[in-house]
Design a protein around this motif. Sequence first.
Motif, PDB file in Angstrom:
ATOM      1  N   VAL A  74       1.887   4.830 -19.567  1.00 43.38           N
ATOM      2  CA  VAL A  74       1.190   4.966 -18.287  1.00 43.38           C
ATOM      3  C   VAL A  74       1.086   3.588 -17.638  1.00 43.38           C
ATOM      4  O   VAL A  74       0.736   2.609 -18.305  1.00 43.38           O
ATOM      5  N   LEU A  75       1.407   3.517 -16.362  1.00 43.63           N
ATOM      6  CA  LEU A  75       1.283   2.266 -15.626  1.00 43.63           C
ATOM      7  C   LEU A  75       0.098   2.334 -14.675  1.00 43.63           C
ATOM      8  O   LEU A  75      -0.074   3.321 -13.950  1.00 43.63           O
ATOM      9  N   TYR A  76      -0.712   1.285 -14.680  1.00 45.27           N
ATOM     10  CA  TYR A  76      -1.753   1.110 -13.679  1.00 45.27           C
ATOM     11  C   TYR A  76      -1.241   0.086 -12.673  1.00 45.27           C
ATOM     12  O   TYR A  76      -0.850  -1.025 -13.038  1.00 45.27           O
ATOM     13  N   LEU A  77      -1.208   0.473 -11.437  1.00 43.56           N
ATOM     14  CA  LEU A  77      -0.651  -0.367 -10.374  1.00 43.56           C
ATOM     15  C   LEU A  77      -1.762  -0.985  -9.542  1.00 43.56           C
ATOM     16  O   LEU A  77      -2.658  -0.280  -9.060  1.00 43.56           O
ATOM     17  N   PHE A  78      -1.700  -2.287  -9.387  1.00 42.03           N
ATOM     18  CA  PHE A  78      -2.684  -3.018  -8.597  1.00 42.03           C
ATOM     19  C   PHE A  78      -1.968  -3.746  -7.467  1.00 42.03           C
ATOM     20  O   PHE A  78      -1.201  -4.676  -7.711  1.00 42.03           O
ATOM     21  N   GLY A  79      -2.178  -3.297  -6.250  1.00 40.19           N
ATOM     22  CA  GLY A  79      -1.595  -3.951  -5.091  1.00 40.19           C
ATOM     23  C   GLY A  79      -2.489  -5.083  -4.613  1.00 40.19           C
ATOM     24  O   GLY A  79      -3.691  -4.897  -4.394  1.00 40.19           O
ATOM     25  N   THR A  80      -1.927  -6.267  -4.481  1.00 35.91           N
ATOM     26  CA  THR A  80      -2.709  -7.436  -4.075  1.00 35.91           C
ATOM     27  C   THR A  80      -2.791  -7.532  -2.559  1.00 35.91           C
ATOM     28  O   THR A  80      -1.896  -7.060  -1.849  1.00 35.91           O
ATOM     29  N   PRO A  81      -3.843  -8.150  -2.028  1.00 37.32           N
ATOM     30  CA  PRO A  81      -3.892  -8.412  -0.589  1.00 37.32           C
ATOM     31  C   PRO A  81      -2.858  -9.460  -0.208  1.00 37.32           C
ATOM     32  O   PRO A  81      -2.590 -10.385  -0.982  1.00 37.32           O
ATOM     33  N   GLY A  82      -2.269  -9.310   0.968  1.00 36.04           N
ATOM     34  CA  GLY A  82      -1.189 -10.198   1.355  1.00 36.04           C
ATOM     35  C   GLY A  82      -1.588 -11.414   2.164  1.00 36.04           C
ATOM     36  O   GLY A  82      -0.819 -12.366   2.281  1.00 36.04           O
ATOM     37  N   GLN A  83      -2.778 -11.391   2.720  1.00 40.51           N
ATOM     38  CA  GLN A  83      -3.172 -12.497   3.594  1.00 40.51           C
ATOM     39  C   GLN A  83      -3.713 -13.682   2.796  1.00 40.51           C
ATOM     40  O   GLN A  83      -4.373 -13.522   1.773  1.00 40.51           O
TER      41      GLN A  83
ATOM     42  N   THR B  94       0.841  -1.205   0.000  1.00 37.27           N
ATOM     43  CA  THR B  94       0.000   0.000   0.000  1.00 37.27           C
ATOM     44  C   THR B  94       0.872   1.249   0.000  1.00 37.27           C
ATOM     45  O   THR B  94       0.591   2.225  -0.711  1.00 37.27           O
ATOM     46  N   THR B  95       1.934   1.221   0.780  1.00 37.55           N
ATOM     47  CA  THR B  95       2.861   2.353   0.846  1.00 37.55           C
ATOM     48  C   THR B  95       3.517   2.589  -0.503  1.00 37.55           C
ATOM     49  O   THR B  95       3.636   3.732  -0.966  1.00 37.55           O
ATOM     50  N   LEU B  96       3.934   1.523  -1.174  1.00 35.35           N
ATOM     51  CA  LEU B  96       4.599   1.643  -2.471  1.00 35.35           C
ATOM     52  C   LEU B  96       3.680   2.276  -3.504  1.00 35.35           C
ATOM     53  O   LEU B  96       4.075   3.206  -4.219  1.00 35.35           O
ATOM     54  N   VAL B  97       2.454   1.781  -3.588  1.00 33.11           N
ATOM     55  CA  VAL B  97       1.504   2.340  -4.567  1.00 33.11           C
ATOM     56  C   VAL B  97       1.251   3.815  -4.265  1.00 33.11           C
ATOM     57  O   VAL B  97       1.252   4.664  -5.168  1.00 33.11           O
ATOM     58  N   GLY B  98       1.081   4.149  -2.992  1.00 30.09           N
ATOM     59  CA  GLY B  98       0.815   5.529  -2.612  1.00 30.09           C
ATOM     60  C   GLY B  98       1.984   6.459  -2.862  1.00 30.09           C
ATOM     61  O   GLY B  98       1.800   7.651  -3.120  1.00 30.09           O
ATOM     62  N   ALA B  99       3.198   5.920  -2.818  1.00 29.16           N
ATOM     63  CA  ALA B  99       4.392   6.761  -2.980  1.00 29.16           C
ATOM     64  C   ALA B  99       4.533   7.313  -4.395  1.00 29.16           C
ATOM     65  O   ALA B  99       5.099   8.397  -4.588  1.00 29.16           O
ATOM     66  N   VAL B 100       4.034   6.590  -5.394  1.00 27.34           N
ATOM     67  CA  VAL B 100       4.247   7.024  -6.786  1.00 27.34           C
ATOM     68  C   VAL B 100       2.978   7.431  -7.510  1.00 27.34           C
ATOM     69  O   VAL B 100       3.050   8.038  -8.572  1.00 27.34           O
ATOM     70  N   SER B 101       1.819   7.102  -6.978  1.00 23.37           N
ATOM     71  CA  SER B 101       0.583   7.355  -7.721  1.00 23.37           C
ATOM     72  C   SER B 101       0.349   8.853  -7.911  1.00 23.37           C
ATOM     73  O   SER B 101       0.426   9.636  -6.969  1.00 23.37           O
ATOM     74  N   GLU B 102       0.039   9.238  -9.157  1.00 30.38           N
ATOM     75  CA  GLU B 102      -0.244  10.641  -9.456  1.00 30.38           C
ATOM     76  C   GLU B 102      -1.721  10.972  -9.241  1.00 30.38           C
ATOM     77  O   GLU B 102      -2.124  12.120  -9.387  1.00 30.38           O
ATOM     78  N   ILE B 103      -2.502   9.977  -8.938  1.00 25.73           N
ATOM     79  CA  ILE B 103      -3.885  10.185  -8.528  1.00 25.73           C
ATOM     80  C   ILE B 103      -4.008   9.736  -7.080  1.00 25.73           C
ATOM     81  O   ILE B 103      -3.128   9.043  -6.559  1.00 25.73           O
ATOM     82  N   ARG B 104      -5.073  10.127  -6.434  1.00 19.58           N
ATOM     83  CA  ARG B 104      -5.287   9.651  -5.081  1.00 19.58           C
ATOM     84  C   ARG B 104      -5.520   8.137  -5.142  1.00 19.58           C
ATOM     85  O   ARG B 104      -6.454   7.673  -5.788  1.00 19.58           O
ATOM     86  N   PRO B 105      -4.664   7.355  -4.473  1.00 21.77           N
ATOM     87  CA  PRO B 105      -4.795   5.895  -4.606  1.00 21.77           C
ATOM     88  C   PRO B 105      -6.128   5.389  -4.053  1.00 21.77           C
ATOM     89  O   PRO B 105      -6.638   5.906  -3.054  1.00 21.77           O
ATOM     90  N   LEU B 106      -6.669   4.401  -4.758  1.00 22.05           N
ATOM     91  CA  LEU B 106      -7.834   3.683  -4.233  1.00 22.05           C
ATOM     92  C   LEU B 106      -7.319   2.635  -3.268  1.00 22.05           C
ATOM     93  O   LEU B 106      -6.462   1.819  -3.616  1.00 22.05           O
ATOM     94  N   ARG B 107      -7.827   2.663  -2.058  1.00 25.95           N
ATOM     95  CA  ARG B 107      -7.395   1.694  -1.052  1.00 25.95           C
ATOM     96  C   ARG B 107      -8.608   0.988  -0.479  1.00 25.95           C
ATOM     97  O   ARG B 107      -9.662   1.593  -0.289  1.00 25.95           O
ATOM     98  N   THR B 108      -8.443  -0.282  -0.188  1.00 25.88           N
ATOM     99  CA  THR B 108      -9.519  -1.067   0.413  1.00 25.88           C
ATOM    100  C   THR B 108      -9.008  -1.646   1.732  1.00 25.88           C
ATOM    101  O   THR B 108      -8.937  -2.847   1.906  1.00 25.88           O
ATOM    102  N   GLU B 109      -8.633  -0.737   2.622  1.00 24.46           N
ATOM    103  CA  GLU B 109      -8.074  -1.154   3.903  1.00 24.46           C
ATOM    104  C   GLU B 109      -9.154  -1.235   4.972  1.00 24.46           C
ATOM    105  O   GLU B 109     -10.094  -0.447   4.996  1.00 24.46           O
TER     106      GLU B 109
END
Length: 201
Positions: free
Chosen positions: A84-93, A31-46
Amino acid sequence: MAFGRSSRTKPLVEPVTLKILVAGGFGVGKTTLVGAVSEIRPLRTEEILSEAGRPVDDLHGVETKTTTTVAMDFGRITLREDLVLYLFGTPGQDRFWFLWDELAQGALGAIVLADTRRLEDSFAAIDYFERRGIPFTVAVNCFEGARRFPAESVRGALDLDPEVELLMCDARDRESVKNVLVAVVEHALALADRGHATVTG
């Protein structure tokens, strides 16, 4: 006066959009990695970690973690005007891994984020991408206070194929993350040019 396009005007470039997955164990910094580079407000499902999840969520090494991704993180970064890259962070559990097949559809490549304090948590993601022929790069997230190991030692512990690049990074730092993204795109495109990569979708 003519209003036609000037010969000096650059033609509009339709950017190529590529999908990159960001995977790894629970609490590794996706989540931190995606948020560090995203030029849009990241979508998070925390969601807040619950008492009910304590028996199945291993917090060893990430005792201060209070939330977890339950579906995905999503961000976007423009590397060049035509890319343009679209980044999708996967759930870890483990209990959310059924979502990985959906998220992997159409992915060019992936980043496996690793934590040397919990290196064994990386094996599942590495196995997943190896089985599906999705090119990936391993990025070791250098947490403050975590012991540093030579890259070759980490590579050996993860039993990585020689062609898999391993980089050190800081998931909080935009430039550090961009370097990892460039590496995984170059790796995936090089494999595709040689006909070795299978892009799912």
